[in-house]
Design an enzyme around this catalytic site. Structure first.
Site, PDB file in Angstrom:
ATOM      1  N   CYS A  39       0.691  -1.252  -0.056  1.00 50.04           N
ATOM      2  CA  CYS A  39      -0.099   0.032  -0.113  1.00 50.04           C
ATOM      3  C   CYS A  39       0.792   1.342   0.057  1.00 50.04           C
ATOM      4  CB  CYS A  39      -0.983   0.106   1.187  1.00 50.04           C
ATOM      5  SG  CYS A  39      -1.757   1.457   1.251  1.00 50.04           S
ATOM      6  N   SER A  41       0.478   3.766   1.673  1.00 45.52           N
ATOM      7  CA  SER A  41       0.585   4.216   2.941  1.00 45.52           C
ATOM      8  C   SER A  41       1.755   3.770   3.534  1.00 45.52           C
ATOM      9  CB  SER A  41      -0.575   3.998   3.913  1.00 45.52           C
ATOM     10  OG  SER A  41      -1.689   4.326   3.444  1.00 45.52           O
ATOM     11  N   HIS A  44       5.174   5.842   2.420  1.00 42.85           N
ATOM     12  CA  HIS A  44       5.054   6.989   3.328  1.00 42.85           C
ATOM     13  C   HIS A  44       5.809   6.877   4.547  1.00 42.85           C
ATOM     14  CE1 HIS A  44       2.582   9.520   0.809  1.00 42.85           C
ATOM     15  NE2 HIS A  44       1.367   8.620   0.934  1.00 42.85           N
ATOM     16  N   HIS A  60       0.085  -3.726   6.385  1.00 43.06           N
ATOM     17  CA  HIS A  60      -1.236  -3.720   6.973  1.00 43.06           C
ATOM     18  C   HIS A  60      -2.295  -4.112   6.315  1.00 43.06           C
ATOM     19  CE1 HIS A  60      -0.844   0.109   4.670  1.00 43.06           C
ATOM     20  NE2 HIS A  60      -2.149   0.055   4.657  1.00 43.06           N
ATOM     21  N   CYS A 164      -7.379  -2.986   3.353  1.00 39.08           N
ATOM     22  CA  CYS A 164      -7.129  -1.489   3.196  1.00 39.08           C
ATOM     23  C   CYS A 164      -7.827  -1.035   1.922  1.00 39.08           C
ATOM     24  CB  CYS A 164      -5.454  -1.310   3.267  1.00 39.08           C
ATOM     25  SG  CYS A 164      -5.324   0.624   3.360  1.00 39.08           S
TER      26      CYS A 164
END
Length: 363
Positions: A39, A41, A44, A60, A164
């Site tokens: 992902c 995210s 990041h 996640h 997610c």
């Protein structure tokens, strides 16, 4: 002992290490991972845009099989197929009891500082768990309120992306926006979350679904997932094109990539009374706003962390949508890779021309 991808220093590749995972506490669940999606995210945190205590195991977006449970666990049992979710909930805070579970800070779902770490290196030094999960590993030890049981017939590599991307995108359409049949939707950014948002808008019966992305391949994929129209998000007249296609703008504009310019495009694409929803993780110093005229026109701006999901209810429904042929998860997954190729997977993500890479673990 298990293999895991460890983030040691921001901006550096993840390193595959052998870690030790603790035994389940009273409310904890030990899961053998089957698959985990990559992902944006995670990227990041890997790049240091968002800070996190290190070393840590990211990841996640996962699905797997329950290996062991703690003495007080009542929601799952050994052998269950489960999907995990980063929006772990305590069940008794103000947000939980008012039905806003995705806003729960989840303090009670983590181990206390005086308890042993869930993850350690062979020398006993702790490794931080990221977002209550740490799914870039062969196993996870999590609170029971960070996973939910699903249909055992569901393919787990497809189930992983529900954890997610799909929960965020579909939750935004069904929960945060409450799209009704015939309403118009624009989605800015056609990665995993954006594509799931488009697919969910189709399921909800949206009248016109406009996908905005600078990459032609992603615009074509968006059409496959349900977009009725596509726009180059970097075109100078992108907002004007969306307004023209919808005779005045869209009812809902969803930003799903985390770029400041994408948030601005979402706001500019609204009709009178429309709502812009920001999903992407934008730079921490950035803000998105509405002008005075936007406010006078009844326009609204909102965030929707993880799509405002209620994942123990939403995820089994999304699995059912897939099993019935309504939700297209196969098109969202662009490749399946082993854990050892995780850094290559993130390099492909940076190029931006493919959808979801999914790590598949040996079972």
């Amino acid at each position: 002992m298990m293999k895991a991808a460890v983030l040691i220093e921001p901006g550096k590749p993840l390193e595959i290490e052998t870690l030790q995972i603790s035994k389940p506490g009273p409310h904890e669940v030990l899961i053998r991972n089957a698959a985990c999606g990559l992902c944006h995210s995670d990227l990041h945190f890997i790049e240091g845009t968002y800070p996190h205590p290190l070393p840590a195991v990211p990841g996640h977006e996962a699905a797997g099989i329950v290996e062991a449970v703690g003495s007080e666990v009542r929601t799952v049992k050994v052998g269950d197929a489960v999907i995990t979710c980063l929006s772990a909930f305590c069940g008794h805070c103000e947000f939980c009891v008012t039905g806003r579970m995705s806003l729960c800070l989840g303090a009670d779902t983590r181990r206390n500082p005086d308890q042993p770490s869930r993850l350690t290196r062979p020398d006993g030094s702790p490794v931080n768990q990221m977002l209550n999960l740490s799914a870039f590993a062969e196993m996870m030890l999590i609170h029971e309120h960070a996973c939910t049981r699903i249909d055992p017939e569901m393919p787990l590599d497809r189930a992983a992306v529900i954890g997610c991307a799909v929960t965020t995108g579909a939750g935004t359409i069904f929960n945060a926006c409450k799209v009704t049949p015939g309403e118009t939707v624009a989605v800015v950014g056609c990665g995993g979350v954006g594509l799931a948002t488009i697919n969910a808008a189709k399921i909800a019966g949206a009248g016109r679904i406009i996908a905005a992305d600078p990459i032609p391949e992603k615009r074509e994929l968006a059409k496959k997932l349900g977009a009725t129209d596509v726009v180059d998000a970097l075109a100078d007249d992108a907002a004007a094109q969306i307004i023209d296609l919808t005779n005045g703008g869209v009812d809902h504009a969803v930003e799903a990539v985390g770029r400041p310019a994408s948030g601005e495009l979402a706001v500019k694409s609204l009709r009178r009374g429309g709502t812009a929803t920001i999903l992407g993780m934008m730079p921490l110093t950035h803000s998105v706003g509405l002008s005075a005229m936007d406010l006078l026109s009844g326009k609204k701006l909102q965030g929707a962390i993880m799509g405002g999901n209620r994942f123990p209810v939403d995820m089994p429904r999304l699995v059912d949508f897939y099993m019935r042929g309504l939700l297209d998860l196969d098109s969202i997954i662009s490749e399946r890779i082993p854990l050892e190729q995780i850094n290559e997977g993130f390099e492909k993500m940076k190029k931006g021309d493919s959808a979801r890479s999914v790590i598949v673990f040996d079972q």
